[in-house]
Enzyme design. Structure first.
Site, PDB file in Angstrom:
ATOM      1  N   LYS A   1       0.148   4.240  -0.309  1.00 19.28           N
ATOM      2  CA  LYS A   1      -0.495   5.445   0.226  1.00 19.28           C
ATOM      3  C   LYS A   1      -0.224   6.629  -0.708  1.00 19.28           C
ATOM      4  O   LYS A   1      -0.173   6.453  -1.913  1.00 19.28           O
ATOM      5  CB  LYS A   1      -0.030   5.718   1.659  1.00 19.28           C
ATOM      6  CG  LYS A   1      -0.077   4.459   2.526  1.00 19.28           C
ATOM      7  CD  LYS A   1       0.084   4.750   3.976  1.00 19.28           C
ATOM      8  CE  LYS A   1       0.179   3.439   4.734  1.00 19.28           C
ATOM      9  NZ  LYS A   1       0.029   3.590   6.154  1.00 19.28           N
TER      10      LYS A   1
ATOM     11  N   SER B   1       3.205  -2.155  10.366  1.00 13.78           N
ATOM     12  CA  SER B   1       4.659  -2.192  10.578  1.00 13.78           C
ATOM     13  C   SER B   1       5.266  -3.568  10.311  1.00 13.78           C
ATOM     14  O   SER B   1       6.228  -3.966  10.977  1.00 13.78           O
ATOM     15  CB  SER B   1       5.011  -1.697  11.985  1.00 13.78           C
ATOM     16  OG  SER B   1       4.565  -0.360  12.145  1.00 13.78           O
TER      17      SER B   1
ATOM     18  N   ASN C   1       0.880  -1.180   0.000  1.00 12.89           N
ATOM     19  CA  ASN C   1       0.000   0.000   0.000  1.00 12.89           C
ATOM     20  C   ASN C   1       0.907   1.216   0.000  1.00 12.89           C
ATOM     21  O   ASN C   1       1.472   1.569   1.032  1.00 12.89           O
ATOM     22  CB  ASN C   1      -0.893  -0.033   1.248  1.00 12.89           C
ATOM     23  CG  ASN C   1      -1.729   1.235   1.378  1.00 12.89           C
ATOM     24  OD1 ASN C   1      -1.843   2.010   0.426  1.00 12.89           O
ATOM     25  ND2 ASN C   1      -2.301   1.451   2.553  1.00 12.89           N
TER      26      ASN C   1
HETATM   27  C1  PEP Z   1      -0.914   0.096   5.950  1.00 12.13           C
HETATM   28  O1  PEP Z   1      -1.067   1.290   5.819  1.00 12.13           O
HETATM   29  O2  PEP Z   1      -1.733  -0.682   5.439  1.00 12.13           O
HETATM   30  C2  PEP Z   1       0.236  -0.375   6.716  1.00 12.13           C
HETATM   31  C3  PEP Z   1       0.230  -1.600   7.144  1.00 12.13           C
HETATM   32  O3  PEP Z   1       1.238   0.538   6.924  1.00 12.13           O
HETATM   33  P1  PEP Z   1       2.667   0.230   7.605  1.00 12.13           P
HETATM   34  O4  PEP Z   1       3.174  -1.075   7.048  1.00 12.13           O
HETATM   35  O5  PEP Z   1       3.539   1.389   7.210  1.00 12.13           O
HETATM   36  O6  PEP Z   1       2.433   0.136   9.073  1.00 12.13           O
END
Ligand code: PEP
Length: 253
Positions: A11, A213, A9
């Site tokens: 974003k 994360s 993702n």
């Molecule tokens: C997410 O936004 O779906 C996500 C899991 O972000 P991160 O891996 O940066 O925590």
């Protein structure tokens, strides 16, 4: 065996040119790896979708959102039909950032789910509790209600097109990962909740991803859990080396 998935993702990151470079590298490295058990997906901003779909022959492409309405005077919105016409197979819906920053309620998500399914998109549907809910011991209730209110109106054939992503909000972008025990406990609960609505066979066939994360270091431990079928990866999907390490961890388990 149910589908294992590692989905990125992105974003709101990467210019078009940067995104094409990243997608090209990920696609080529996935092609060389030729995973047997893992579907790799990149969830890009809308602007990247058509170009990334043109180059993607070893990975699938996902949008990160779609409109509630089919078409018309909705300035700034992007419809599920447009996403499908760009060559996408997936759309991420219900991400906690959409729920919290853009006020996406269960009612809104029901409409988005309908538009996506009508247009042939499979859905990565995100659920997850905030820290206060976990600390109050309400995390199972919250996730159950997100499943019930967002998805459980679907018939069995439509539900078969849903991938569930469990993303504890307190773990997203914070560097604080759920322990593999916490992840497994919630994934097993989600599967059991799905079994209660659609039966054991459908629940066994549902892919449930962990997000929050997840990175090159902890992916192996998370993916060792029987109900963790893969990951929805934010920050670590923006670097090809890290994303490939996570894909390798899934593939080799
Ligand atoms: C997410 O936004 O779906 C996500 C899991 O972000 P991160 O891996 O940066 O925590």
């Amino acid at each position: 065996m149910r589908k294992r998935i590692v989905a990125g993702n992105w974003k709101m990151n990467k210019t078009l040119q940067e995104g094409i470079e990243l997608a090209k590298e990920v696609n080529n490295r996935v092609k060389a790896l030729a995973p047997q058990h893992t579907q790799v997906i990149v969830g890009t901003p809308f602007i990247h979708l058509a170009e990334v779909n043109k180059l993607a022959d070893a990975i699938a492409v996902s949008a990160q959102n779609c409109a509630t309405e089919a078409s018309g005077a909705y300035t700034g919105e992007v419809s599920a039909a447009m996403i499908a016409s760009a060559g996408c197979r997936y759309v991420i819906l219900g991400h906690s950032e959409r729920r919290s920053y853009y006020g996406e309620t269960d009612e809104i998500l029901v409409k988005k789910v309908a538009r996506a399914l009508e247009n042939g998109l499979d859905i990565i549907f995100c659920v997850g509790e905030v820290l206060a809910d976990r600390e109050a011991g309400k995390h199972f209730d919250i996730v159950k209600s997100q499943l019930e209110n967002g998805l459980f109106h679907l018939d069995a054939a439509s539900f078969a097109r849903i991938v569930v992503a469990y993303e504890p909000v307190w773990a997203i972008g914070t560097g604080k990962t759920a322990t593999s025990t916490q992840a497994e406990e919630m994934h097993a609960f989600i599967r059991q909740t799905i079994a209660g609505r659609y039966g054991k066979e459908a629940a066994t066939a549902t892919t449930i991803l962990y997000g929050g994360s997840c990175n090159a270091k902890n992916a192996d431990e998370l993916f060792s859990q029987p109900d963790v079928d893969g990951g929805l990866i934010g920050g670590a999907s923006l670097k090809a080396d890290d994303f490939l390490a996570i894909i390798n961890a899934r593939e080799n388990h």
